[in-house]
Design an enzyme around this catalytic site. Structure first.
Site, PDB file in Angstrom:
ATOM      1  N   LYS A 150       0.864  -1.138  -0.008  1.00 17.39           N
ATOM      2  CA  LYS A 150      -0.109   0.026   0.033  1.00 17.39           C
ATOM      3  C   LYS A 150       0.905   1.387   0.047  1.00 17.39           C
ATOM      4  CE  LYS A 150      -3.775  -2.559   2.226  1.00 17.39           C
ATOM      5  NZ  LYS A 150      -4.426  -2.838   3.316  1.00 17.39           N
ATOM      6  N   ASP A 155     -10.474   3.267   4.517  1.00 17.25           N
ATOM      7  CA  ASP A 155     -11.118   1.903   4.378  1.00 17.25           C
ATOM      8  C   ASP A 155     -12.731   1.682   4.397  1.00 17.25           C
ATOM      9  OD1 ASP A 155      -9.128  -0.236   4.009  1.00 17.25           O
ATOM     10  OD2 ASP A 155      -8.393  -0.383   6.093  1.00 17.25           O
ATOM     11  N   GLN A 205      -4.183  -1.679   9.689  1.00 15.65           N
ATOM     12  CA  GLN A 205      -4.167  -2.951   9.039  1.00 15.65           C
ATOM     13  C   GLN A 205      -4.642  -4.043  10.046  1.00 15.65           C
ATOM     14  OE1 GLN A 205      -3.208  -3.460   5.929  1.00 15.65           O
ATOM     15  NE2 GLN A 205      -3.923  -5.623   6.237  1.00 15.65           N
TER      16      GLN A 205
END
Ligand code: NAD
Length: 291
Positions: A53, A120, A97
């Site tokens: 990412k 997200d 994460q």
């Protein structure tokens, strides 16, 4: 032969568009979009995802910062880091994460993220906005699937979409988005899950079939109607007879490709689009706070 929906090519397009938007934003306002990523623990797969990412950000001009904490980090320490980034105007997107170590309550951490930086799209505020059709952040995988349908001009309105899998990050938001009266929506949606006695009974009636389960071989030719569009979100590592392994989806690709009108491969399908949509969400976050 079905149309093979090329996630790598589409993701490259998205990255190009995002890079142009990053440059335009910098030119107009001097703002460089920033994504901060938090990795807690030593899970090797998570470490690879976070590193990738960060590299994706670099390619399009987004500034990224990765902070690593050990698996012993407390929930308070994780939330304190998130709060620090919430208060930092140079941080436009925050990504923690998942999964987090067992002693940390994932929901508490997600709730701590400023919804306007929740790229997200997992915060309850963004989940609620998605449900009622307001602009928030759409989770990257469902967003990637919608973009695949849009960019391949696959008609959704009036179609029957069957989504298999009801996770909060893929199945449920995707089902909600497809049901809404909007482009890449207006479908009649069936959501199948572990409580569905015979999924084939439903999947065989799908014009658009999306599997997001994590069981290789769950979707066979017998599950698919002739001419259906098949989107395979699943990522599974399967062992081969020669002792090596490879990635494969939920769908038995070769046999399903014989009946589908369009199909996504694994790898090279939804995965690259998920990564690309994170970049899109980050730039959107930066644009929203620069107006
Ligand atoms: P999850 O484990 O949270 O959810 C899986 C869902 O599948 C559950 O809702 C469960 O009810 C359902 N399910 C499990 N077994 C089933 C069965 N036999 N029949 C019907 N339903 C069943 O997983 P997730 O996070 O939604 O991910 C699903 C898959 O997609 C995994 O393989 C994951 O690796 C993959 N994934 C891929 C991407 C990508 O970018 N391509 C992104 C996220 C997840």
């Amino acid at each position: 032969m079905p149309t093979i929906i090329d996630g790598n090519a589409l993701a490259a397009q998205v990255r190009e568009e995002v890079a142009l938007d990053v440059a335009a934003l910098m030119h107009a306002t001097g703002v460089v979009p920033g994504l901060n990523l938090l990795l807690v623990g030593e899970d090797p797969a998570s470490a690879v995802y976070v590193r990738n990412k960060g590299k994706d950000c670099e390619k399009v001009g987004i500034r990224s910062t990765i902070v690593r904490m050990t698996a012993e980090a407390t929930q308070e320490q994780v939330i304190a880091q998130v709060m620090e980034w919430n208060a930092d105007p140079a941080v436009h997107g925050i990504l923690v994460q998942l999964p987090l170590p067992k002693h940390i309550d994932e929901h508490a951490v997600i709730r701590a993220i400023d919804p306007d930086k929740d790229v997200d799209g997992f915060h309850p505020i963004n989940a609620g906005k998605l449900l009622i059709g307001l602009d928030g952040f759409i989770p990257c995988t469902p967003y990637g699937v919608l973009e695949m349908l849009r960019r391949y001009t696959i008609e959704t309105s009036g179609k029957h979409a069957v989504v298999v899998g009801r996770s909060n990050i893929v199945g449920k938001p995707l089902a909600m988005l497809l049901a809404q009266k909007r482009p890449q929506g207006n479908c009649t949606v069936t959501l199948c899950h572990t409580g569905t006695p015979d999924i084939a009974e439903y999947t065989r009636r799908a014009d658009i079939l999306i599997s997001a389960v994590g069981v290789h071989g769950l979707i066979t030719r017998d599950h698919v109607k002739q001419g259906a569009v098949v989107i395979d979100v699943g990522i599974n590592r399967i062992e081969l007879p020669d002792g090596t392994s490879r990635l494969a989806g939920d769908v038995l690709y070769d046999e399903v490709a014989e009946v589908a009108s369009a199909i996504t491969p694994v790898p090279g399908g939804v995965g690259p689009m998920t990564r690309a949509m994170l970049l899109r969400n980050t730039v959107t976050a930066a644009q929203r706070c620069s107006v």
